[in-house]
Scaffold this motif. Structure first.
Motif, PDB file in Angstrom:
ATOM      1  N   LYS A  80       0.842  -1.195   0.000  1.00  0.00           N
ATOM      2  CA  LYS A  80       0.000   0.000   0.000  1.00  0.00           C
ATOM      3  C   LYS A  80       0.872   1.237   0.000  1.00  0.00           C
ATOM      4  O   LYS A  80       1.833   1.331   0.740  1.00  0.00           O
ATOM      5  N   GLN A  81       0.519   2.185  -0.874  1.00  0.00           N
ATOM      6  CA  GLN A  81       1.251   3.436  -0.970  1.00  0.00           C
ATOM      7  C   GLN A  81       0.281   4.601  -0.904  1.00  0.00           C
ATOM      8  O   GLN A  81      -0.885   4.474  -1.265  1.00  0.00           O
ATOM      9  N   THR A  82       0.769   5.721  -0.427  1.00  0.00           N
ATOM     10  CA  THR A  82      -0.014   6.948  -0.379  1.00  0.00           C
ATOM     11  C   THR A  82       0.520   7.898  -1.446  1.00  0.00           C
ATOM     12  O   THR A  82       1.704   8.226  -1.452  1.00  0.00           O
ATOM     13  N   VAL A  83      -0.352   8.304  -2.369  1.00  0.00           N
ATOM     14  CA  VAL A  83       0.039   9.191  -3.458  1.00  0.00           C
ATOM     15  C   VAL A  83      -0.787  10.465  -3.372  1.00  0.00           C
ATOM     16  O   VAL A  83      -1.862  10.495  -2.778  1.00  0.00           O
ATOM     17  N   MET A  84      -0.266  11.518  -3.970  1.00  0.00           N
ATOM     18  CA  MET A  84      -0.968  12.789  -4.023  1.00  0.00           C
ATOM     19  C   MET A  84      -1.695  12.897  -5.352  1.00  0.00           C
ATOM     20  O   MET A  84      -1.120  12.631  -6.414  1.00  0.00           O
ATOM     21  N   GLN A  85      -2.968  13.290  -5.308  1.00  0.00           N
ATOM     22  CA  GLN A  85      -3.791  13.400  -6.503  1.00  0.00           C
ATOM     23  C   GLN A  85      -4.461  14.761  -6.543  1.00  0.00           C
ATOM     24  O   GLN A  85      -4.943  15.256  -5.524  1.00  0.00           O
ATOM     25  N   THR A  86      -4.474  15.371  -7.733  1.00  0.00           N
ATOM     26  CA  THR A  86      -5.105  16.678  -7.910  1.00  0.00           C
ATOM     27  C   THR A  86      -6.578  16.505  -8.202  1.00  0.00           C
ATOM     28  O   THR A  86      -6.965  15.751  -9.104  1.00  0.00           O
ATOM     29  N   VAL A  87      -7.427  17.181  -7.444  1.00  0.00           N
ATOM     30  CA  VAL A  87      -8.873  17.106  -7.621  1.00  0.00           C
ATOM     31  C   VAL A  87      -9.337  18.267  -8.487  1.00  0.00           C
ATOM     32  O   VAL A  87      -8.544  19.088  -8.951  1.00  0.00           O
TER      33      VAL A  87
ATOM     34  N   CYS B 132     -10.874  21.061  -7.944  1.00  0.00           N
ATOM     35  CA  CYS B 132     -10.633  22.431  -7.514  1.00  0.00           C
ATOM     36  C   CYS B 132      -9.164  22.834  -7.611  1.00  0.00           C
ATOM     37  O   CYS B 132      -8.821  23.972  -7.317  1.00  0.00           O
ATOM     38  N   GLY B 133      -8.291  21.900  -7.993  1.00  0.00           N
ATOM     39  CA  GLY B 133      -6.878  22.209  -8.145  1.00  0.00           C
ATOM     40  C   GLY B 133      -6.030  21.879  -6.948  1.00  0.00           C
ATOM     41  O   GLY B 133      -4.804  21.925  -7.021  1.00  0.00           O
ATOM     42  N   SER B 134      -6.642  21.560  -5.827  1.00  0.00           N
ATOM     43  CA  SER B 134      -5.881  21.208  -4.636  1.00  0.00           C
ATOM     44  C   SER B 134      -5.475  19.742  -4.682  1.00  0.00           C
ATOM     45  O   SER B 134      -6.098  18.934  -5.372  1.00  0.00           O
ATOM     46  N   ALA B 135      -4.439  19.405  -3.944  1.00  0.00           N
ATOM     47  CA  ALA B 135      -3.917  18.042  -3.914  1.00  0.00           C
ATOM     48  C   ALA B 135      -4.401  17.328  -2.656  1.00  0.00           C
ATOM     49  O   ALA B 135      -4.390  17.894  -1.567  1.00  0.00           O
ATOM     50  N   VAL B 136      -4.852  16.105  -2.843  1.00  0.00           N
ATOM     51  CA  VAL B 136      -5.293  15.282  -1.721  1.00  0.00           C
ATOM     52  C   VAL B 136      -4.530  13.968  -1.767  1.00  0.00           C
ATOM     53  O   VAL B 136      -4.062  13.531  -2.825  1.00  0.00           O
ATOM     54  N   SER B 137      -4.371  13.346  -0.621  1.00  0.00           N
ATOM     55  CA  SER B 137      -3.657  12.070  -0.542  1.00  0.00           C
ATOM     56  C   SER B 137      -4.623  10.914  -0.743  1.00  0.00           C
ATOM     57  O   SER B 137      -5.748  10.933  -0.247  1.00  0.00           O
ATOM     58  N   ARG B 138      -4.178   9.913  -1.509  1.00  0.00           N
ATOM     59  CA  ARG B 138      -4.977   8.721  -1.779  1.00  0.00           C
ATOM     60  C   ARG B 138      -4.152   7.485  -1.462  1.00  0.00           C
ATOM     61  O   ARG B 138      -2.952   7.445  -1.730  1.00  0.00           O
ATOM     62  N   ASP B 139      -4.802   6.489  -0.881  1.00  0.00           N
ATOM     63  CA  ASP B 139      -4.152   5.203  -0.654  1.00  0.00           C
ATOM     64  C   ASP B 139      -4.380   4.312  -1.867  1.00  0.00           C
ATOM     65  O   ASP B 139      -5.517   4.113  -2.303  1.00  0.00           O
ATOM     66  N   VAL B 140      -3.297   3.804  -2.445  1.00  0.00           N
ATOM     67  CA  VAL B 140      -3.375   2.945  -3.616  1.00  0.00           C
ATOM     68  C   VAL B 140      -2.641   1.645  -3.323  1.00  0.00           C
ATOM     69  O   VAL B 140      -1.834   1.560  -2.384  1.00  0.00           O
ATOM     70  N   ILE B 141      -2.937   0.628  -4.108  1.00  0.00           N
ATOM     71  CA  ILE B 141      -2.259  -0.664  -3.992  1.00  0.00           C
ATOM     72  C   ILE B 141      -1.280  -0.799  -5.158  1.00  0.00           C
ATOM     73  O   ILE B 141      -1.677  -0.739  -6.321  1.00  0.00           O
ATOM     74  N   ARG B 142      -0.018  -0.954  -4.827  1.00  0.00           N
ATOM     75  CA  ARG B 142       1.024  -1.125  -5.845  1.00  0.00           C
ATOM     76  C   ARG B 142       1.320  -2.614  -6.016  1.00  0.00           C
ATOM     77  O   ARG B 142       1.475  -3.347  -5.046  1.00  0.00           O
ATOM     78  N   VAL B 143       1.370  -3.057  -7.273  1.00  0.00           N
ATOM     79  CA  VAL B 143       1.637  -4.458  -7.592  1.00  0.00           C
ATOM     80  C   VAL B 143       2.977  -4.541  -8.302  1.00  0.00           C
ATOM     81  O   VAL B 143       3.167  -3.928  -9.357  1.00  0.00           O
ATOM     82  N   ASP B 144       3.924  -5.272  -7.720  1.00  0.00           N
ATOM     83  CA  ASP B 144       5.242  -5.484  -8.324  1.00  0.00           C
ATOM     84  C   ASP B 144       5.383  -6.963  -8.683  1.00  0.00           C
ATOM     85  O   ASP B 144       5.129  -7.841  -7.850  1.00  0.00           O
ATOM     86  N   VAL B 145       5.777  -7.221  -9.924  1.00  0.00           N
ATOM     87  CA  VAL B 145       6.048  -8.585 -10.379  1.00  0.00           C
ATOM     88  C   VAL B 145       7.562  -8.769 -10.353  1.00  0.00           C
ATOM     89  O   VAL B 145       8.266  -8.381 -11.277  1.00  0.00           O
ATOM     90  N   VAL B 146       8.067  -9.335  -9.268  1.00  0.00           N
ATOM     91  CA  VAL B 146       9.512  -9.471  -9.086  1.00  0.00           C
ATOM     92  C   VAL B 146      10.018 -10.841  -9.480  1.00  0.00           C
ATOM     93  O   VAL B 146      11.219 -11.054  -9.632  1.00  0.00           O
ATOM     94  N   GLY B 147       9.121 -11.808  -9.627  1.00  0.00           N
ATOM     95  CA  GLY B 147       9.543 -13.143 -10.030  1.00  0.00           C
ATOM     96  C   GLY B 147       9.959 -14.006  -8.849  1.00  0.00           C
ATOM     97  O   GLY B 147      10.344 -13.511  -7.791  1.00  0.00           O
ATOM     98  N   ASP B 148       9.832 -15.294  -9.015  1.00  0.00           N
ATOM     99  CA  ASP B 148      10.219 -16.256  -7.989  1.00  0.00           C
ATOM    100  C   ASP B 148      10.865 -17.441  -8.700  1.00  0.00           C
ATOM    101  O   ASP B 148      10.188 -18.221  -9.373  1.00  0.00           O
TER     102      ASP B 148
END
Length: 268
Positions: A172-179, A181-197
């Motif tokens: 889980k990562q927190t990113v900044m997103q512009t709405v 009205c032009g202001s930036a708000v923080s959003r929680d997103v899920i990051r998926v990494d394919v690193v291999g096994d």
């Protein structure tokens, strides 16, 4: 002196209105089928994808059941509910095609019995005929992730566990997103990494002995003196120490080269 009721109860207050339908709704479709005023005492509609202009789009009457469909201009079947003609409930639970809650219609046995007068068959209505009042509609735009749709059409919603396997790492990562009205708000997103096994194929294989673990280290040659070895371990571990093991620093170096790992000692 005649008795006058200043504040009637909720249902009595709306008996003379089209509520929960809009006052501009005609309650008559193109085929002349009429929905009587007061068929519903109250409503609360919140189907996902519903915005403005929710209306009763279709009524399907059979010998035993009545099915009601509610939608808008973009989708005439956002949600639906069915009830028995012989034993109708007082509270109709609306659900969408994925069985998610989408609202309720409040009525009673006498009110719902009027649907039998429509006759057996499918009766379609337009927005101008059966639009609901804005006070009973909760807009639910289709924004963001609302569920996970599987290949077989099953929708996973609500509390869902996501588990990474076979080299898939979820975080889980927190990113900044512009709405808007032009202001930036923080959003929680899920990051998926394919690193291999590298060993996932072996773990999935049956029998497991089909794959043999390869030990790439065949020979270790040390280029420094004062190296001591402890080969008495029975679990396969070989301890390597450089000079005094109690020293606060170490001169042992492991370098990655084109032919493998190089182990050396730096300094005296």
């Amino acid at each position: 002196m005649a008795e006058r009721i200043l504040f009637p109860e909720w249902r009595k207050q709306n008996e003379t209105t089209k509520y929960p339908f809009s006052e501009r709704a005609t309650l008559v479709n193109r085929q002349g089928k009429i929905i009587l005023e007061g068929v519903f005492a109250d409503a609360n509609l919140y189907p996902i994808g519903g915005t403005v202009g929710l209306y009763l789009s279709r009524i399907v009457v059979s010998h035993a059941t009545v099915t009601l469909y509610i939608g808008n201009e973009g989708n005439t079947a956002l949600c639906s509910t069915s009830f028995s003609i012989l034993n109708p409930p007082t509270l109709l639970q609306l659900k969408d095609k994925y069985l998610r809650p989408a609202g309720v219609l409040v009525s009673d046995t006498d009110r719902l019995s009027v649907f039998q007068t429509l006759g057996i068959g499918t009766h379609d209505f337009e927005r101008t005929h059966t639009e609901f009042a804005a006070t009973v509609c909760v807009p639910m735009p289709e924004t963001g992730v609302r569920g996970i749709l599987l290949d077989d059409g099953t929708l996973l919603a609500g509390d869902v566990w996501l588990v990474g396997a076979d080299g898939i790492v979820l975080r889980k990562q927190t990113v900044m997103q512009t709405v808007n009205c032009g202001s930036a708000v923080s959003r929680d997103v899920i990051r998926v990494d394919v690193v291999g096994d590298p060993l996932y194929r072996r773990r999935l294989c049956d029998p497991q002995a089909l794959f043999t673990t390869v030990n790439p280290v065949k020979t270790v040659r040390f280029l420094a003196e004062n190296l001591t070895f402890d080969c008495s371990s029975t679990d396969g571990n070989i301890g390597i120490s450089v000079n005094n093991a109690a020293a606060t620093d170490t001169i042992l170096r492991i370098t990655n080269t084109a032919t493998g790992l190089k182990i050396s000692a730096a300094g005296v």
